[in-house]
Design a protein around this motif. Structure first.
Motif, PDB file in Angstrom:
ATOM      1  N   GLU A 270       0.846  -1.340   0.150  1.00 14.03           N
ATOM      2  CA  GLU A 270      -0.059   0.163  -0.123  1.00 14.03           C
ATOM      3  C   GLU A 270       0.772   1.327   0.062  1.00 14.03           C
ATOM      4  OE1 GLU A 270      -3.641   1.994   2.427  1.00 14.03           O
ATOM      5  OE2 GLU A 270      -2.792   0.119   3.154  1.00 14.03           O
ATOM      6  N   VAL A 271       1.930   1.136   0.674  1.00 11.25           N
ATOM      7  CA  VAL A 271       2.883   2.337   0.839  1.00 11.25           C
ATOM      8  C   VAL A 271       3.583   2.643  -0.663  1.00 11.25           C
ATOM      9  CG1 VAL A 271       5.114   3.176   1.750  1.00 11.25           C
ATOM     10  CG2 VAL A 271       3.532   2.139   3.176  1.00 11.25           C
ATOM     11  N   ALA A 272       3.992   1.335  -1.509  1.00  8.74           N
ATOM     12  CA  ALA A 272       4.421   1.533  -2.634  1.00  8.74           C
ATOM     13  C   ALA A 272       3.650   2.000  -3.627  1.00  8.74           C
ATOM     14  CB  ALA A 272       4.781  -0.145  -3.212  1.00  8.74           C
ATOM     15  N   LYS A 273       2.412   1.800  -3.410  1.00  9.22           N
ATOM     16  CA  LYS A 273       1.320   2.230  -4.272  1.00  9.22           C
ATOM     17  C   LYS A 273       1.391   3.886  -4.207  1.00  9.22           C
ATOM     18  CE  LYS A 273      -3.642   2.145  -5.975  1.00  9.22           C
ATOM     19  NZ  LYS A 273      -4.827   1.284  -5.647  1.00  9.22           N
ATOM     20  N   LEU A 274       1.278   4.296  -3.039  1.00  6.70           N
ATOM     21  CA  LEU A 274       1.235   5.733  -2.771  1.00  6.70           C
ATOM     22  C   LEU A 274       2.536   6.413  -3.300  1.00  6.70           C
ATOM     23  CD1 LEU A 274      -0.394   8.067  -1.865  1.00  6.70           C
ATOM     24  CD2 LEU A 274       0.452   7.839   0.576  1.00  6.70           C
ATOM     25  N   MET A 275       3.566   5.542  -3.134  1.00  6.84           N
ATOM     26  CA  MET A 275       5.057   6.124  -3.407  1.00  6.84           C
ATOM     27  C   MET A 275       4.842   6.381  -4.885  1.00  6.84           C
ATOM     28  SD  MET A 275       7.836   4.457  -1.101  1.00  6.84           S
ATOM     29  CE  MET A 275       9.122   5.255  -1.905  1.00  6.84           C
ATOM     30  N   LYS A 276       4.302   5.309  -5.619  1.00  9.25           N
ATOM     31  CA  LYS A 276       4.488   5.463  -7.194  1.00  9.25           C
ATOM     32  C   LYS A 276       3.730   6.859  -7.737  1.00  9.25           C
ATOM     33  CE  LYS A 276       5.724   0.819  -8.023  1.00  9.25           C
ATOM     34  NZ  LYS A 276       5.327  -0.706  -8.248  1.00  9.25           N
ATOM     35  N   LYS A 277       2.452   7.018  -6.853  1.00 12.47           N
ATOM     36  CA  LYS A 277       1.623   7.867  -7.423  1.00 12.47           C
ATOM     37  C   LYS A 277       2.288   9.393  -6.965  1.00 12.47           C
ATOM     38  CE  LYS A 277      -2.952   9.995  -6.096  1.00 12.47           C
ATOM     39  NZ  LYS A 277      -4.021   9.795  -5.177  1.00 12.47           N
ATOM     40  N   LYS A 278       2.894   9.513  -5.883  1.00  9.32           N
ATOM     41  CA  LYS A 278       3.765  10.580  -5.529  1.00  9.32           C
ATOM     42  C   LYS A 278       5.053  10.780  -5.957  1.00  9.32           C
ATOM     43  CE  LYS A 278       0.275  12.105  -2.536  1.00  9.32           C
ATOM     44  NZ  LYS A 278      -0.332  13.041  -2.640  1.00  9.32           N
ATOM     45  N   ASP A 279       5.527   9.824  -6.707  1.00  8.27           N
ATOM     46  CA  ASP A 279       6.916  10.024  -7.324  1.00  8.27           C
ATOM     47  C   ASP A 279       7.870   9.974  -6.360  1.00  8.27           C
ATOM     48  OD1 ASP A 279       8.877   9.815  -9.501  1.00  8.27           O
ATOM     49  OD2 ASP A 279       8.854  11.874  -9.782  1.00  8.27           O
ATOM     50  N   ALA A 280       7.675   9.259  -5.271  1.00  5.46           N
ATOM     51  CA  ALA A 280       8.556   9.448  -4.191  1.00  5.46           C
ATOM     52  C   ALA A 280       9.764   8.381  -4.081  1.00  5.46           C
ATOM     53  CB  ALA A 280       8.034   9.465  -3.017  1.00  5.46           C
TER      54      ALA A 280
END
Length: 448
Positions: A270-280
């Motif tokens: 779930e963190v990975a999904k948000l990281m990709k969305k935020k380009d983090a």
């Protein structure tokens, strides 16, 4: 004499060139080496990379003898100024001279271990970079964060136990750490960090294990305060890196605009999904997963720290399988606080663990191109090295280059690994298998 002077001036104006021939190139990305390559360096940049013969009559030619040529390594989370042996000792008995001398020695150690770029994750201002870039001391390209920013009782609170609220400390006077307990504090000290030479900001969102006052589960700072740090960084065209352990902390940081998660031990898909969305990005010290961690005197001899370490280890056990299942852009991190000798050992062991947990290709990418992408987030205004890319071998990139024996994709030990942490013998000043170290088109080591 006039003719002679004209000839000397003309030679001085000629670009300085190095031509590497007979090398197998890891470019920072590809899963295989590009074989039988030639690489031309002109001044501080890579001018040409080719399988064909490169004509450069005035160049210094270096025959790689079929060895691997790769980008200089990038450390994404170091603390070059913090020599230890403990936070109380640094707060009560350490002067600016002590910090500066230690930072100077750490800078040289990192360069000679193959790191041509270091991002400092708190505790250093712009002075060390100015000295390195001026050639006064030897070291890597340097991206400091200025003072740690954190709340009272949080992971940036290095004050003595009896220190009153609001009183200055050794760390605050030297702008190594600042207590921020409001949006106004974050703005004031964040802006001061950039004034003091920071290239990005570091916010201490979670607690730690060996620190005195903070549980690792701490959720420090309101969303408004974290967003204030992001706002200040955006004013300077830069970004925020956040010390984040718990999943709630990581998600809150990402949703507040933080671009770089530090440690991130509770990482999951779930963190990975948000990281990709935020380009983090994320950088994690893999030594945290070493079973010997509980035997460190700073942990084992302090009941509160030992309890925190056991709790943290149990909670963070799924980091590695989750990272393999849902990979994201992960940079190399050592996070050593201690003597130069101890950090040299830890750096080599961190290299080893990257290969042990994720394989040689992922480890090399973390050490090179991902680090270059993280460095570039400091933006057009605050990036002190804007002329070329970092962490890659390609035309127009900075000439930060290593030549190592063998093929690191097949035998990762050639990058200077160590398979032991605690109890390991002191490591050499520079690994024998790293034969050339070039930074900014200048050779600092050559044993070919």
């Amino acid at each position: 004499m006039l003719v002679f002077s004209s000839l000397v001036l003309a030679q001085d104006d000629m670009p300085k060139q190095f031509l590497f021939i007979n090398v197998n190139v890891f470019d920072g990305h590809d899963e295989e080496l590009a074989m039988n390559m030639n690489v031309l360096v002109e001044n501080k940049l890579i001018k040409q990379v080719s399988t064909e013969t490169i004509s450069a009559p005035g160049a210094t030619v270096i025959d790689g003898g079929g060895r691997a040529l790769l980008p200089g390594f990038i450390e994404n989370h170091a603390h070059l100024m913090l020599m230890g042996p403990s936070l109380p000792a640094m707060e009560s008995a350490t002067t600016w001279e002590d910090f500066a001398i230690h930072g100077t020695r750490m800078a040289e150690m990192y360069l000679m271990q193959g790191f041509t770029t270091v991002r400092d994750a708190g505790g250093a201002n712009g002075g060390l970079r100015r000295a390195i870039d001026a050639g006064t001391i030897v070291g890597p390209r340097y991206y400091p964060s200025g003072a740690f920013l954190g709340t009272r009782g949080g992971h940036a609170d290095f004050a003595n136990f009896t220190s009153p609220v609001g009183e200055s400390t050794n760390f605050s006077r030297l702008n190594l750490a600042q207590e921020v307990d409001s949006v106004a504090d974050v703005q004031k000290f964040g802006r001061n960090n950039f004034r003091m030479g920071a290239t990005q900001l570091k916010y201490m969102q979670s607690g730690g294990v060996v620190s005195a006052f903070d549980p690792w589960q701490l959720l420090a700072g309101s969303q408004a305060e974290i967003e204030a740090a992001v706002q200040v960084a955006n004013e300077y065209g830069s970004y925020v890196m956040a010390h984040s352990y718990r999943k709630e902390a990581i998600m809150n940081a990402l949703n507040s605009g933080v671009r770089s998660i530090e440690h991130g031990f509770a990482f999951d898909c779930e963190v990975a999904k948000l990281m990709k969305k935020k380009d983090a990005y994320i950088s994690t010290n893999l030594t945290a997963f070493d079973p010997g961690l509980l035997d460190i005197p700073a942990v084992a001899d302090v009941p509160a720290s030992l309890a925190k370490a056991k709790s943290a280890s149990a909670t963070f056990a799924n980091y590695i399988p989750n990272m393999k299942k849902c990979p994201v852009k992960r940079g190399f991190q050592t996070d050593c606080v201690g003597s130069v000798t101890a950090c040299n050992i830890q750096v080599a062991y961190e290299k080893h663990l990257n290969n042990e947990f994720f394989g040689s290709h992922a480890a090399l990418v973390a050490l090179t191109s991902i680090g270059g992408e993280i460095a570039s987030m400091s933006g057009d205004f605050m990036n002190p090295y804007p002329e070329g890319k970092l962490g890659v071998i390609e035309e127009g990139a900075y000439a930060d280059i290593l030549i190592v024996d063998g093929n690191p994709l097949e035998d990762f030990s050639v990058v200077g690994t160590g398979d032991q942490w605690f109890g390991a013998d002191p490591r050499p000043d520079s690994p024998e298998t790293i034969r050339i170290i070039m930074k900014d088109g200048m050779i600092y080591k050559n044993t070919l």
